[in-house]
Design a protein around this motif. Structure first.
Motif, short mmCIF file in Angstrom:
data_model
loop_
_atom_site.label_atom_id
_atom_site.label_comp_id
_atom_site.label_asym_id
_atom_site.label_seq_id
_atom_site.Cartn_x
_atom_site.Cartn_y
_atom_site.Cartn_z
N VAL A 186 0.83 -1.21 0.00
CA VAL A 186 0.00 0.00 0.00
C VAL A 186 0.86 1.25 0.00
N GLY A 187 2.11 1.13 0.41
CA GLY A 187 3.01 2.27 0.44
C GLY A 187 4.08 2.20 -0.63
N PHE A 188 3.73 1.65 -1.80
CA PHE A 188 4.76 1.48 -2.83
C PHE A 188 5.40 2.80 -3.22
N HIS A 189 4.62 3.89 -3.17
CA HIS A 189 5.15 5.20 -3.56
C HIS A 189 6.24 5.66 -2.61
N LEU A 190 6.16 5.23 -1.34
CA LEU A 190 7.20 5.59 -0.38
C LEU A 190 8.54 5.00 -0.78
N TYR A 191 8.51 3.78 -1.23
CA TYR A 191 9.74 3.10 -1.64
C TYR A 191 10.24 3.61 -2.99
N ASP A 217 0.01 12.77 -14.36
CA ASP A 217 -1.41 12.84 -14.03
C ASP A 217 -1.94 11.47 -13.61
N ASP A 218 -1.46 10.43 -14.27
CA ASP A 218 -1.87 9.08 -13.88
C ASP A 218 -1.37 8.76 -12.47
N PHE A 219 -0.14 9.12 -12.19
CA PHE A 219 0.46 8.81 -10.89
C PHE A 219 -0.26 9.56 -9.78
N PHE A 220 -0.35 10.86 -9.86
CA PHE A 220 -0.97 11.64 -8.79
C PHE A 220 -2.47 11.40 -8.72
N GLY A 221 -3.10 11.24 -9.89
CA GLY A 221 -4.52 10.97 -9.91
C GLY A 221 -4.87 9.63 -9.28
N TYR A 222 -3.96 8.67 -9.38
CA TYR A 222 -4.18 7.36 -8.76
C TYR A 222 -4.43 7.50 -7.27
N PHE A 223 -3.65 8.34 -6.59
CA PHE A 223 -3.81 8.50 -5.15
C PHE A 223 -5.05 9.31 -4.81
N LEU A 224 -5.37 10.30 -5.63
CA LEU A 224 -6.61 11.04 -5.40
C LEU A 224 -7.82 10.12 -5.49
N ASP A 225 -7.76 9.15 -6.38
CA ASP A 225 -8.87 8.21 -6.54
C ASP A 225 -8.85 7.13 -5.46
N LEU A 226 -7.67 6.59 -5.17
CA LEU A 226 -7.55 5.46 -4.25
C LEU A 226 -7.89 5.85 -2.82
N TRP A 227 -7.49 7.03 -2.41
CA TRP A 227 -7.57 7.40 -1.01
C TRP A 227 -8.85 8.14 -0.62
N VAL A 228 -9.71 8.43 -1.56
CA VAL A 228 -10.93 9.17 -1.25
C VAL A 228 -12.11 8.20 -1.13
N LYS A 229 -12.96 8.40 -0.14
CA LYS A 229 -14.18 7.60 -0.02
C LYS A 229 -15.36 8.28 -0.70
#
Length: 285
Positions: A142-147, A165-177
């Motif tokens: 879940v923390g692959f971006h940290l590594y 945009d794909d990279f940053f957008g991935y987290f905006l989508d994944l982490w929002v409920k």
């Protein structure tokens, strides 16, 4: 609260110029944003607090419209930026709230500047040392971006820039409920700002795998703790990943209130009333 409801300042402090949004009047509360966001993540909370407080929302060094220098992105330096900005605005003491990366900056500010930070709130993080300790096995995926961003300069920046945009957008989508909490116009600001900040964002994360670990380890060895009242609000990562988040925070604090939330990671946007209420409660301690 949108962009037009803030007063904007370009403040030169600690060797960089930061974009700082200010609203309201009263005792100061500084709000620090997380990844991959800007000060706009606080637009709803700022509106809630502005009737009682001067609300100060900088873009962190390396993010948004603030300077993006090469070099030092230690949380010690980024915390010094925040203290210097507040001083330039006329405040020698303030309450400090941070989310995600901003929470790590706030944590460091609390340790380094205990006479400046009156109250501290950290949203959805663990202290850096604890974060690395609990990340192990397949759960660390879940923390692959940290590594990824901990790797030496060069490859991470090129990989992320190739599909930013794909990279940053991935987290905006994944982490929002609740996706409605980040409307398209705000999401666009986040993506555009992050697109222009890939090297500095990576440098911020790389610091958390290097110099920030050194600084936190030194404090741990010396028994340094956060001396002010502290509130931590997190998703229930401890239950999900098998650790006691409250116990981790208690090791760093003297006066801790720890709670979990049912909101997603972007809780200041998804549950602004909950976060505003918690800030008010913290300030009464």
């Amino acid at each position: 609260m949108g962009v037009n409801e803030f007063d904007y300042h370009r403040i030169h402090a600690n060797g960089v110029t930061l974009n700082v949004a200010v609203t309201g009047s009263g005792t100061p509360v500084v709000l620090l944003h997380g990844f991959p966001q800007t000060h706009l993540m606080w637009r709803k909370v700022a509106r809630e607090l502005a009737g009682e407080h001067t609300v100060i929302c900088p873009d962190l060094r390396g993010y948004g419209e603030s300077d993006k220098p090469d070099g030092d992105y230690s949380k010690r330096t980024m915390a010094a930026d925040v203290v210097a900005v507040a001083r330039e605005l006329g405040y020698s003491r303030f309450a400090l709230v941070g989310h995600d990366r901003g929470a790590l900056v706030a944590f460091r500010a609390g340790l380094d500047h205990p006479d400046v930070v009156s109250h501290l709130m950290c949203l959805d993080v663990l202290p850096t040392l604890d974060m690395w300790e609990v990340m192990h096995g397949t759960s660390a995926a879940v923390g692959f971006h940290l590594y990824l961003m901990a790797q030496p300069a060069g490859l991470p920046e090129r990989m992320i820039a190739a599909a930013s945009d794909d990279f940053f957008g991935y987290f905006l989508d994944l982490w929002v409920k609740d996706p409605a909490a980040i409307p398209p116009e705000v999401r666009s600001v986040y993506l555009e700002a992050s697109r222009r900040a890939v090297p500095s964002i990576v440098a911020d994360y790389r610091a958390s795998a290097t110099i920030d670990v050194t600084h936190d380890s030194e404090d741990l060895a010396q028994g340094n703790k956060l001396r002010m009242p502290v509130t931590v609000i997190q998703q229930d990562w401890g239950a999900a990943l098998g650790f006691d988040a409250a116990a981790r925070w208690k090791a760093w604090t003297i006066d801790l209130h720890h709670q979990t939330t049912t909101a997603g990671h972007f809780m200041a946007e998804e549950a602004p009333d909950e976060i505003s209420t918690a800030i008010r409660a913290l300030l009464k301690r």
